[in-house]
Design an enzyme around this catalytic site. Sequence first.
Site, PDB file in Angstrom:
ATOM      1  N   PRO A   2       0.947  -1.148  -0.006  1.00  0.00           N
ATOM      2  CA  PRO A   2       0.087  -0.096   0.286  1.00  0.00           C
ATOM      3  C   PRO A   2       0.451   1.829  -0.119  1.00  0.00           C
ATOM      4  O   PRO A   2       1.705   1.464   0.798  1.00  0.00           O
ATOM      5  CB  PRO A   2      -1.164  -0.106   1.260  1.00  0.00           C
ATOM      6  CG  PRO A   2      -0.733  -1.046   1.468  1.00  0.00           C
ATOM      7  CD  PRO A   2       0.058  -2.244   1.052  1.00  0.00           C
ATOM      8  N   GLU A   3       0.538   2.016  -0.489  1.00  0.00           N
ATOM      9  CA  GLU A   3       0.655   3.467  -0.570  1.00  0.00           C
ATOM     10  C   GLU A   3       0.630   4.764  -0.172  1.00  0.00           C
ATOM     11  O   GLU A   3      -1.090   4.325   0.352  1.00  0.00           O
ATOM     12  CB  GLU A   3       1.481   3.612  -1.906  1.00  0.00           C
ATOM     13  CG  GLU A   3       2.048   2.528  -3.340  1.00  0.00           C
ATOM     14  CD  GLU A   3       2.899   2.943  -3.838  1.00  0.00           C
ATOM     15  OE1 GLU A   3       3.570   4.200  -3.972  1.00  0.00           O
ATOM     16  OE2 GLU A   3       3.538   1.828  -4.371  1.00  0.00           O
ATOM     17  N   LYS A  51       2.157   6.155   5.464  1.00  0.00           N
ATOM     18  CA  LYS A  51       1.417   5.316   4.951  1.00  0.00           C
ATOM     19  C   LYS A  51       1.667   4.654   6.065  1.00  0.00           C
ATOM     20  O   LYS A  51       0.776   3.074   7.125  1.00  0.00           O
ATOM     21  CB  LYS A  51       3.431   4.452   4.371  1.00  0.00           C
ATOM     22  CG  LYS A  51       3.077   4.610   3.064  1.00  0.00           C
ATOM     23  CD  LYS A  51       3.854   3.506   2.474  1.00  0.00           C
ATOM     24  CE  LYS A  51       5.175   3.455   2.209  1.00  0.00           C
ATOM     25  NZ  LYS A  51       5.929   2.490   1.371  1.00  0.00           N
ATOM     26  N   ASN A 162       7.191   1.891  -4.146  1.00  0.00           N
ATOM     27  CA  ASN A 162       7.352   0.574  -4.993  1.00  0.00           C
ATOM     28  C   ASN A 162       7.005   1.589  -6.298  1.00  0.00           C
ATOM     29  O   ASN A 162       8.023   1.319  -7.110  1.00  0.00           O
ATOM     30  CB  ASN A 162       7.580  -0.164  -4.865  1.00  0.00           C
ATOM     31  CG  ASN A 162       9.004  -0.672  -5.895  1.00  0.00           C
ATOM     32  OD1 ASN A 162       9.810  -0.020  -5.789  1.00  0.00           O
ATOM     33  ND2 ASN A 162       9.031  -1.727  -6.657  1.00  0.00           N
ATOM     34  N   ARG A 251      13.755  -3.801  -2.883  1.00  0.00           N
ATOM     35  CA  ARG A 251      12.260  -3.486  -3.663  1.00  0.00           C
ATOM     36  C   ARG A 251      13.001  -3.869  -5.162  1.00  0.00           C
ATOM     37  O   ARG A 251      13.884  -3.052  -5.205  1.00  0.00           O
ATOM     38  CB  ARG A 251      12.305  -2.446  -3.045  1.00  0.00           C
ATOM     39  CG  ARG A 251      11.642  -2.215  -1.978  1.00  0.00           C
ATOM     40  CD  ARG A 251      10.853  -2.730  -1.341  1.00  0.00           C
ATOM     41  NE  ARG A 251       9.243  -2.835  -1.955  1.00  0.00           N
ATOM     42  CZ  ARG A 251       8.650  -1.933  -1.058  1.00  0.00           C
ATOM     43  NH1 ARG A 251       8.594  -1.393  -0.676  1.00  0.00           N
ATOM     44  NH2 ARG A 251       7.197  -2.849  -2.554  1.00  0.00           N
TER      45      ARG A 251
END
Length: 295
Positions: A2-3, A51, A162, A251
Amino acid sequence: MPEGDTIRKLAERITQRFAGERVERCVTRDPRLVGVDLTGTTLVEADAVGKHLLVRFDDGRTLHAHLRLDGSFLVGPRSPRPAWQRRIELWLTSGWLTGVDVPVLGVLPTAAEGDVVGHLGPDLCGPEVPDLDEVVARLTDAAASPLAGALLDQRNVAGFGNVYAVELPFLVAVSPNQPVGTITGLRELVALGTALIRTNTARGPRNTTGRRLATNDHWIYGRRAHDRARPCPVCTTPLAGWDEAASPWRRVSVWCPSCQEETPAREADLVRARRLLALHPARRDPSYPKPAELH
Ligand SMILES: [Zn+2]
């Protein structure tokens, strides 16, 4: 993952559904919440900082959660997930709020929220337009960091995940590995990312192309390195990339080794970005870099 835009929308959904409702029952199945009981309180509102999700109650307490990769909240219906995955369940007047597999969870005094979110950089998805000079100053302090790592570091700027750490460098033709201190046009780059994330927060799916607005559509995020069937959509060079283990910022990442060549110094290519985003409504966001700022 989740961003910031996803968490902001989640917070808005929780507030719309449950603000003013009483907690009839509170069930916790998380060692960090032993002894916590929110029964009898009223949910005031939910908020997002970067976040982090903050759900505030009228007795001066806040439920703090960070969803990391796998956590989620179900708003409204009863969760069908096994009990051990339902770390916290609030029975509100008109439905349930359930935290499923939430890896970071705690209850703290609302007045002490700064302890969990005070270290964060300016919040891209908050109600106020973030201070971009502050973001740029924090990024510039991380001069040696690769661009993608610096964008993901929530101490610099809160909200990018990401998707944006892959898509933003691609839009402006800068390698995600390019050290921040060697990039000119950082402010415009951040302004572009701010316009994109704020537009996506307000509008719907996380879309960075503007071509099929109803979808989660991206330029190169989700493509694999060396996949000849899905090369760079601009110049058709096969993409390069990191897997999670090799990536300096841990990532998965991809980039076009031709468009996004790493060079001793690099200018963010805003003309390219404007061309790629010609169809995207982020163009109309007040944060979007103005033509006068383009050179
Ligand atoms: Zn390319």
